[in-house]
Design a protein around this motif. Sequence first.
Motif, PDB file in Angstrom:
ATOM      1  N   ARG A 277       0.846  -1.202   0.000  1.00  0.00           N
ATOM      2  CA  ARG A 277       0.000   0.000   0.000  1.00  0.00           C
ATOM      3  C   ARG A 277       0.879   1.249   0.000  1.00  0.00           C
ATOM      4  O   ARG A 277       2.015   1.201   0.456  1.00  0.00           O
ATOM      5  N   GLY A 280       0.143   6.713   3.842  1.00  0.00           N
ATOM      6  CA  GLY A 280      -0.310   8.110   3.839  1.00  0.00           C
ATOM      7  C   GLY A 280      -1.432   8.348   2.834  1.00  0.00           C
ATOM      8  O   GLY A 280      -1.912   9.472   2.714  1.00  0.00           O
ATOM      9  N   MET A 281      -1.818   7.289   2.114  1.00  0.00           N
ATOM     10  CA  MET A 281      -2.940   7.403   1.167  1.00  0.00           C
ATOM     11  C   MET A 281      -4.071   6.505   1.656  1.00  0.00           C
ATOM     12  O   MET A 281      -3.832   5.394   2.126  1.00  0.00           O
ATOM     13  N   ARG A 284     -10.256   4.966   6.170  1.00  0.00           N
ATOM     14  CA  ARG A 284     -11.491   4.221   6.384  1.00  0.00           C
ATOM     15  C   ARG A 284     -12.725   5.116   6.260  1.00  0.00           C
ATOM     16  O   ARG A 284     -13.763   4.706   5.745  1.00  0.00           O
ATOM     17  N   ARG A 334     -12.704   2.407  -5.027  1.00  0.00           N
ATOM     18  CA  ARG A 334     -12.326   2.890  -3.692  1.00  0.00           C
ATOM     19  C   ARG A 334     -11.688   4.257  -3.874  1.00  0.00           C
ATOM     20  O   ARG A 334     -10.648   4.373  -4.517  1.00  0.00           O
TER      21      ARG A 334
HETATM   22  N1  COA Z   1      -2.502   1.954  -1.194  1.00  0.00           N
HETATM   23  C1  COA Z   1      -2.928   1.005  -2.047  1.00  0.00           C
HETATM   24  N2  COA Z   1      -4.142   0.424  -1.979  1.00  0.00           N
HETATM   25  C2  COA Z   1      -4.963   0.860  -1.006  1.00  0.00           C
HETATM   26  C3  COA Z   1      -4.585   1.858  -0.094  1.00  0.00           C
HETATM   27  C4  COA Z   1      -3.297   2.413  -0.227  1.00  0.00           C
HETATM   28  N3  COA Z   1      -2.865   3.346   0.597  1.00  0.00           N
HETATM   29  N4  COA Z   1      -5.594   2.066   0.767  1.00  0.00           N
HETATM   30  C5  COA Z   1      -6.578   1.224   0.419  1.00  0.00           C
HETATM   31  N5  COA Z   1      -6.191   0.493  -0.649  1.00  0.00           N
HETATM   32  C6  COA Z   1      -6.960  -0.520  -1.357  1.00  0.00           C
HETATM   33  C7  COA Z   1      -6.827  -1.864  -0.666  1.00  0.00           C
HETATM   34  O1  COA Z   1      -5.729  -2.600  -1.136  1.00  0.00           O
HETATM   35  C8  COA Z   1      -8.140  -2.511  -1.060  1.00  0.00           C
HETATM   36  O2  COA Z   1      -8.045  -2.999  -2.360  1.00  0.00           O
HETATM   37  P1  COA Z   1      -8.749  -4.381  -2.760  1.00  0.00           P
HETATM   38  O3  COA Z   1     -10.203  -4.172  -2.500  1.00  0.00           O
HETATM   39  O4  COA Z   1      -8.392  -4.531  -4.201  1.00  0.00           O
HETATM   40  O5  COA Z   1      -8.140  -5.423  -1.867  1.00  0.00           O
HETATM   41  C9  COA Z   1      -9.105  -1.365  -1.062  1.00  0.00           C
HETATM   42  O6  COA Z   1      -8.338  -0.178  -1.279  1.00  0.00           O
HETATM   43  C10 COA Z   1      -9.841  -1.203   0.255  1.00  0.00           C
HETATM   44  O7  COA Z   1      -8.915  -1.305   1.310  1.00  0.00           O
HETATM   45  P2  COA Z   1      -9.330  -1.660   2.806  1.00  0.00           P
HETATM   46  O8  COA Z   1      -8.122  -2.139   3.519  1.00  0.00           O
HETATM   47  O9  COA Z   1     -10.555  -2.489   2.849  1.00  0.00           O
HETATM   48  O10 COA Z   1      -9.768  -0.232   3.271  1.00  0.00           O
HETATM   49  P3  COA Z   1      -9.718   0.319   4.705  1.00  0.00           P
HETATM   50  O11 COA Z   1     -10.910   1.113   4.945  1.00  0.00           O
HETATM   51  O12 COA Z   1      -9.415  -0.728   5.739  1.00  0.00           O
HETATM   52  O13 COA Z   1      -8.438   1.242   4.514  1.00  0.00           O
HETATM   53  C11 COA Z   1      -6.567   2.225   5.426  1.00  0.00           C
HETATM   54  C12 COA Z   1      -8.089   2.247   5.302  1.00  0.00           C
HETATM   55  C13 COA Z   1      -6.129   3.531   6.060  1.00  0.00           C
HETATM   56  C14 COA Z   1      -6.158   1.053   6.334  1.00  0.00           C
HETATM   57  C15 COA Z   1      -5.920   2.049   4.029  1.00  0.00           C
HETATM   58  O14 COA Z   1      -6.319   3.098   3.176  1.00  0.00           O
HETATM   59  C16 COA Z   1      -4.415   1.975   4.102  1.00  0.00           C
HETATM   60  O15 COA Z   1      -3.874   0.899   4.359  1.00  0.00           O
HETATM   61  N6  COA Z   1      -3.695   3.124   3.891  1.00  0.00           N
HETATM   62  C17 COA Z   1      -2.266   3.147   4.017  1.00  0.00           C
HETATM   63  C18 COA Z   1      -1.875   3.282   5.484  1.00  0.00           C
HETATM   64  C19 COA Z   1      -2.189   4.647   6.023  1.00  0.00           C
HETATM   65  O16 COA Z   1      -1.872   5.662   5.428  1.00  0.00           O
HETATM   66  N7  COA Z   1      -2.761   4.659   7.237  1.00  0.00           N
HETATM   67  C20 COA Z   1      -3.071   5.892   7.938  1.00  0.00           C
HETATM   68  C21 COA Z   1      -4.542   6.140   7.977  1.00  0.00           C
HETATM   69  S1  COA Z   1      -4.899   7.738   8.634  1.00  0.00           S
END
Ligand code: COA
Length: 412
Positions: A277, A280-281, A284, A334
């Motif tokens: 992933r 920073g991108m 939820r 997404r």
């Molecule tokens: N880079 C690449 N793909 C991403 C992504 C990212 N930063 N964030 C989400 N996705 C993709 C996932 O791979 C998934 O793809 P898929 O359906 O093909 O498997 C889809 O988007 C949904 O992801 P999911 O994990 O169900 O969403 P979530 O609501 O749990 O995600 C985060 C929220 C923050 C966990 C997620 O965006 C992420 O891992 N971001 C990177 C870590 C980050 O910056 N965290 C800080 C949050 S403030």
Amino acid sequence: MPHQTFITPSHGEGGSLEEHLSTTGTVVDRGLEGVVVGSTVLSNVEGQVGRLTYRGYDIDDLAPNACFEEIVHLLLYGHLPTAEELASLKRELGSRRTLPEPLVAAMQAVPKTAWPMDVMRTIVSGLALFSPVNNKGEHVSDIHSAIELIAKLPTILAAWDRIRRGLEPIEPRADLSQAANFLYMRTGKVPTEMEEDAVDTYLVLLADHSYNASTFSARVTASTRADLYASITAALATLTGDLHGGAASASYNNLVAIGSPQNAEKFVRDELSKGHRIMGMGHREYRVRDPRAKHLEAIAKKLSEHQGNTKWYAIARELENQSQRILAEEKPDRKIYANVDFYTAPVLADLGMPGDEFTCLFACGRVAGWTAHVLEQLHDNRLIRPQATYVGPPPGPFVPIDKRQTSTVGSA
Ligand code: COA
């Protein structure tokens, strides 16, 4: 409608969750996405429109106009302070910054390679050992213990930063703001107004964010009637992961790995092709750009231009463009945009902080929200104890050890 998912059991002879659900009609939301688990008056995240408010005040108004101490007052006391109330809170914060000497000695005794979040979590837990107890032997979880924790977290971070560099910690100064004192304790120099403002706004923006994972963790812990120290220790542990606060440090590692804006596109494509992933991108809750990102981006731009070195800002800018574009192609369903951790990286890098300390500074801001949430939870407490659907083997007879055969069943 929340994203409803069904968990497949990893082993055992039990029925699948799908089978169970078809007979019981139960729905499981993985990661509790879209599930409301409680209420709060402290902050509101409106993910579709990209708005964040603290007790009804928009962070777009708070970030340029209010200091971190005003936000602490707003969250803990329920209203923005008068000048007199602000001065009183600043005095109290200033008077509570010094760490117990044995905890400083403990930091001096640990390996210099220790991860800053491990140190912070351990020392916060250690603070309980030095905090007063009531006649039942319990720590008092009140606004003053909350202020104590808010006051001390930056001292822990600054002290560890110096100790790991082989330097003596610098005593906090009571006459400086939380932001200025933090920077002062790192270097021994009173920061410029621009540096102080950068950290101050960062702390304002990070102060609260509804039921995010670490805050929820703090509330679950508090709901068992564990004290504030235990709850904040739990929150710190939860913040470390790179899907949450750990993303700030991971995001900085990306900037270093990219090295120059023209490498950003290749970096994004390589990362995604490896199934990684882009740190920073994504978020939820937000389906648009995180409203905190624009403030941090503006600070990153200003700081870098002022310092005459726009390297980190320029890489971050191009990384955001490329990530947003490529993720829109690859994950069209997404909506993935920059979150708060994205521009944290260039801001804190330009302030001279090492990348592995970024999550600790996140904690220095979020501790205001954590403590306010713990007090809110305790005010009208009910034990938080959800259910899980059992999908393992059905009940069976106990097998004595000499009758057991090697099996993969139940070995996961
Ligand atoms: N880079 C690449 N793909 C991403 C992504 C990212 N930063 N964030 C989400 N996705 C993709 C996932 O791979 C998934 O793809 P898929 O359906 O093909 O498997 C889809 O988007 C949904 O992801 P999911 O994990 O169900 O969403 P979530 O609501 O749990 O995600 C985060 C929220 C923050 C966990 C997620 O965006 C992420 O891992 N971001 C990177 C870590 C980050 O910056 N965290 C800080 C949050 S403030």
